[in-house]
Design a protein around this motif. Structure first.
Motif: not given
Length: 221
Positions: A69-74, A92-97, A99-107, A128-135
């Motif tokens: 479901v990731c639209p950017t291939t991230a 940071g669209c949260a599609n992956c959050v 879609a994940c059946p294990y509730e393993a992702r956060s933003i 790590d500022p790179a981890r803000v607004n991303v999954s």
């Protein structure tokens, strides 16, 4: 081909949460975000009741729902089985959050620290500022796995290239390694014991196996 995976022996896990603390320390996740959790599960009926503990995180699936479901291939599954996130590509669209059946992702949408707006020394070191607004999610300490390629060390054997949660496990319940290598500890463990994977019926092919009993003598796993 190498396929890294994790096995958790539920007969040995004592629910101490050391793996959770080690993950947070290693990855500097903000308050409220736990890439690794330990579920406290009660089964049976009184008086025959049993309490079990089940560590959960990203399952590093063979067919990751998050990647589809990731639209950017991230989000991508690597050849070694690890599911990675490219923070430069993630929007940071949260599609992956979702879609994940294990509730393993956060933003998280802003920098957060334990006390106020300013980080403590250890938080500043790992922030790590790179981890803000991303999954974000458990990576199986992907930087250590990459180090193995450079150093020739073996993940699951040498601590320097093994996930922090596995290194920290006080009861030896967690094992990591290459399941395609028949001589690896994880391969031997899975052959000798019965195991299951979470939500296998979904067809995601989770890379985390849960051990619960000895295998039958004639069982060729």
């Amino acid at each position: 081909m190498t396929r890294y995976a994790m096995a958790v022996d539920l007969r040995r896990c004592v629910g101490c949460q050391t793996c959770t603390a080690a993950c947070k320390q290693k990855n500097g996740t903000p308050p409220g975000v736990q890439w690794r959790r330990v579920l406290d599960i009660e089964t049976g009926e009184f008086p025959d009741v049993r309490r079990s503990f089940m560590p959960v995180a990203c399952m590093h699936c063979d067919e990751p729902a998050c990647e589809e479901v990731c639209p950017t291939t991230a989000t991508k599954k690597r050849d070694d089985g690890l599911v990675s996130i490219d923070y430069d590509l993630c929007i940071g669209c949260a599609n992956c959050v979702m879609a994940c059946p294990y509730e393993a992702r956060s933003i998280v949408h802003k920098a957060e620290f334990a006390y106020g707006d300013k980080p403590m020394a250890h938080e500043a070191q790992s922030f790590d500022p790179a981890r803000v607004n991303v999954s974000t999610k458990c990576t199986f300490c992907i930087d250590r796995i990459d180090l193995a390629e450079e150093t020739g060390l073996t993940p699951g054997v040498d601590h320097q290239v093994t996930p922090a949660c596995v290194n920290s496990c006080v009861s030896g319940a967690m094992v990591f390694g290459d399941i395609e290598d028949p001589d690896s500890e994880i391969s031997k463990l899975l052959k000798e014991n019965k195991s299951f994977r979470q939500n296998e019926e979904l067809g995601t092919g989770p890379g985390v196996y849960y051990i619960w009993d000895k295998a039958d003598e004639d069982n060729d796993l």
